[in-house]
Motif scaffolding. Sequence first.
Motif, PDB file in Angstrom:
ATOM      1  N   UNK A 163       0.832  -1.209   0.000  1.00 12.68           N
ATOM      2  CA  UNK A 163       0.000   0.000   0.000  1.00 12.68           C
ATOM      3  C   UNK A 163       0.865   1.257   0.000  1.00 12.68           C
ATOM      4  N   UNK A 164       2.015   1.194   0.657  1.00 11.44           N
ATOM      5  CA  UNK A 164       2.913   2.339   0.700  1.00 11.44           C
ATOM      6  C   UNK A 164       3.487   2.700  -0.660  1.00 11.44           C
ATOM      7  N   UNK A 165       3.497   1.739  -1.583  1.00  6.85           N
ATOM      8  CA  UNK A 165       4.010   2.001  -2.929  1.00  6.85           C
ATOM      9  C   UNK A 165       2.998   2.761  -3.788  1.00  6.85           C
ATOM     10  N   UNK A 166       1.737   2.785  -3.356  1.00  5.02           N
ATOM     11  CA  UNK A 166       0.702   3.486  -4.126  1.00  5.02           C
ATOM     12  C   UNK A 166       0.772   4.988  -3.852  1.00  5.02           C
ATOM     13  N   UNK A 167       0.244   5.758  -4.786  1.00  4.90           N
ATOM     14  CA  UNK A 167       0.131   7.200  -4.539  1.00  4.90           C
ATOM     15  C   UNK A 167      -0.889   7.416  -3.423  1.00  4.90           C
ATOM     16  N   UNK A 168      -0.836   8.558  -2.768  1.00  3.37           N
ATOM     17  CA  UNK A 168      -1.743   8.842  -1.659  1.00  3.37           C
ATOM     18  C   UNK A 168      -3.206   8.738  -2.084  1.00  3.37           C
ATOM     19  N   UNK A 169      -3.538   9.266  -3.253  1.00  4.19           N
ATOM     20  CA  UNK A 169      -4.922   9.259  -3.727  1.00  4.19           C
ATOM     21  C   UNK A 169      -5.409   7.840  -3.986  1.00  4.19           C
ATOM     22  N   UNK A 170      -4.576   7.025  -4.622  1.00  6.92           N
ATOM     23  CA  UNK A 170      -4.968   5.648  -4.922  1.00  6.92           C
ATOM     24  C   UNK A 170      -5.065   4.819  -3.647  1.00  6.92           C
ATOM     25  N   UNK A 171      -4.126   5.025  -2.730  1.00 10.52           N
ATOM     26  CA  UNK A 171      -4.163   4.283  -1.471  1.00 10.52           C
ATOM     27  C   UNK A 171      -5.430   4.630  -0.698  1.00 10.52           C
ATOM     28  N   UNK A 172      -5.754   5.908  -0.613  1.00  6.34           N
ATOM     29  CA  UNK A 172      -6.947   6.314   0.124  1.00  6.34           C
ATOM     30  C   UNK A 172      -8.204   5.711  -0.501  1.00  6.34           C
ATOM     31  N   UNK A 173      -8.333   5.774  -1.819  1.00 10.19           N
ATOM     32  CA  UNK A 173      -9.504   5.217  -2.493  1.00 10.19           C
ATOM     33  C   UNK A 173      -9.595   3.717  -2.267  1.00 10.19           C
ATOM     34  N   UNK A 174      -8.457   3.020  -2.355  1.00 11.27           N
ATOM     35  CA  UNK A 174      -8.430   1.569  -2.167  1.00 11.27           C
ATOM     36  C   UNK A 174      -8.810   1.192  -0.736  1.00 11.27           C
ATOM     37  N   UNK A 175      -8.230   1.861   0.244  1.00 10.75           N
ATOM     38  CA  UNK A 175      -8.507   1.544   1.647  1.00 10.75           C
ATOM     39  C   UNK A 175      -9.976   1.816   1.977  1.00 10.75           C
ATOM     40  N   UNK A 176     -10.494   2.959   1.526  1.00  6.43           N
ATOM     41  CA  UNK A 176     -11.879   3.298   1.839  1.00  6.43           C
ATOM     42  C   UNK A 176     -12.858   2.297   1.247  1.00  6.43           C
ATOM     43  N   UNK A 225     -13.414   5.368  -8.762  1.00  5.46           N
ATOM     44  CA  UNK A 225     -13.397   4.075  -9.458  1.00  5.46           C
ATOM     45  C   UNK A 225     -12.071   3.887 -10.210  1.00  5.46           C
ATOM     46  N   UNK A 226     -11.624   4.933 -10.876  1.00  7.53           N
ATOM     47  CA  UNK A 226     -10.375   4.870 -11.630  1.00  7.53           C
ATOM     48  C   UNK A 226      -9.188   4.643 -10.695  1.00  7.53           C
ATOM     49  N   UNK A 227      -9.163   5.350  -9.570  1.00  5.38           N
ATOM     50  CA  UNK A 227      -8.064   5.195  -8.611  1.00  5.38           C
ATOM     51  C   UNK A 227      -8.022   3.785  -8.042  1.00  5.38           C
ATOM     52  N   UNK A 228      -9.196   3.229  -7.748  1.00  2.00           N
ATOM     53  CA  UNK A 228      -9.239   1.869  -7.194  1.00  2.00           C
ATOM     54  C   UNK A 228      -8.770   0.857  -8.240  1.00  2.00           C
ATOM     55  N   UNK A 229      -9.224   1.016  -9.479  1.00  2.00           N
ATOM     56  CA  UNK A 229      -8.811   0.088 -10.534  1.00  2.00           C
ATOM     57  C   UNK A 229      -7.299   0.149 -10.747  1.00  2.00           C
ATOM     58  N   UNK A 230      -6.754   1.349 -10.768  1.00  2.00           N
ATOM     59  CA  UNK A 230      -5.309   1.480 -10.948  1.00  2.00           C
ATOM     60  C   UNK A 230      -4.548   0.951  -9.743  1.00  2.00           C
ATOM     61  N   UNK A 231      -5.080   1.161  -8.553  1.00  2.00           N
ATOM     62  CA  UNK A 231      -4.439   0.639  -7.343  1.00  2.00           C
ATOM     63  C   UNK A 231      -4.419  -0.892  -7.381  1.00  2.00           C
ATOM     64  N   UNK A 232      -5.532  -1.500  -7.781  1.00  2.00           N
ATOM     65  CA  UNK A 232      -5.576  -2.969  -7.896  1.00  2.00           C
ATOM     66  C   UNK A 232      -4.519  -3.464  -8.877  1.00  2.00           C
ATOM     67  N   UNK A 233      -4.449  -2.810 -10.023  1.00  2.00           N
ATOM     68  CA  UNK A 233      -3.485  -3.216 -11.044  1.00  2.00           C
ATOM     69  C   UNK A 233      -2.055  -3.102 -10.508  1.00  2.00           C
ATOM     70  N   UNK A 234      -1.754  -1.980  -9.854  1.00  2.00           N
ATOM     71  CA  UNK A 234      -0.408  -1.786  -9.304  1.00  2.00           C
ATOM     72  C   UNK A 234      -0.091  -2.820  -8.224  1.00  2.00           C
ATOM     73  N   UNK A 235      -1.064  -3.095  -7.360  1.00  2.00           N
ATOM     74  CA  UNK A 235      -0.839  -4.064  -6.288  1.00  2.00           C
ATOM     75  C   UNK A 235      -0.599  -5.463  -6.857  1.00  2.00           C
ATOM     76  N   UNK A 236      -1.333  -5.818  -7.899  1.00  2.00           N
ATOM     77  CA  UNK A 236      -1.132  -7.133  -8.527  1.00  2.00           C
ATOM     78  C   UNK A 236       0.244  -7.216  -9.176  1.00  2.00           C
ATOM     79  N   UNK A 237       0.677  -6.133  -9.800  1.00  2.00           N
ATOM     80  CA  UNK A 237       2.013  -6.117 -10.417  1.00  2.00           C
ATOM     81  C   UNK A 237       3.104  -6.211  -9.347  1.00  2.00           C
ATOM     82  N   UNK A 238       2.915  -5.494  -8.247  1.00  2.00           N
ATOM     83  CA  UNK A 238       3.914  -5.499  -7.180  1.00  2.00           C
ATOM     84  C   UNK A 238       3.964  -6.850  -6.468  1.00  2.00           C
ATOM     85  N   UNK A 239       2.801  -7.478  -6.275  1.00  2.00           N
ATOM     86  CA  UNK A 239       2.759  -8.754  -5.579  1.00  2.00           C
ATOM     87  C   UNK A 239       3.205  -9.912  -6.460  1.00  2.00           C
ATOM     88  N   UNK A 240       3.054  -9.745  -7.767  1.00  2.00           N
ATOM     89  CA  UNK A 240       3.367 -10.848  -8.684  1.00  2.00           C
ATOM     90  C   UNK A 240       4.782 -10.893  -9.031  1.00  2.00           C
TER      91      UNK A 240
END
Length: 194
Positions: free
Chosen positions: A143-156, A179-194
């Motif tokens: 989560x720390x690797x995400x931008x503040x806006x994407x992290x906040x949208x994802x957490x909420x 919606x866009x921030x959450x989708x991008x956060x999911x994509x980034x998290x999957x890339x980082x975890x994979x």
Amino acid sequence: MITSALPSHADPRAQRELADASATAWALAARAGDADAVEQFVRALHHDVLRYVSYLCADPQAVDDLAQDTFLRALGSLHRFEGRSSARAWLLSIARRAVIDGFRYAAARPRRYDGADWQAAVERAQPRGVPGFDDGIALLDLLGALSDERREAFVLTQMLGLSYEEAAVMSGCPVGTVRSRVARARRELMELAG
């Protein structure tokens, strides 16, 4: 009497909506002067506030203080709560402002560490052997690797279960942006975890 009984067969969204309705009813009853409702309101939302504040705050030592500040602010302004949104969304927006004010306060008054090796002291203070602890650290790192806006949208939306509309109100942006921030956060998290 307001109850918080959640049917075990209901889907998570229905359970969250029922819990939100109960918390909102408790907030409105507390607003009318019911002392028991104040206690139930705090109990119902304390965990969500702690969780949200801990994801926004960079200082784990300040989480409890910020959560307490959130509830003090909320109880002080409960007379203005009209129930137009869920009590949880209202309270989390207060928590967000408390964290922002905490950042401002910390920036104005930086603290110094007098010890010789502050990094070693921090490492020794971390809990060890707690079930799920390593997973939690890994999640925080991701989560720390995400931008503040994407992290906040994802957490909420994904961790605290707010609707996209409620997250948009709290973040002060359109629903489509959330919606866009959450989708991008999911994509980034999957890339980082994979």
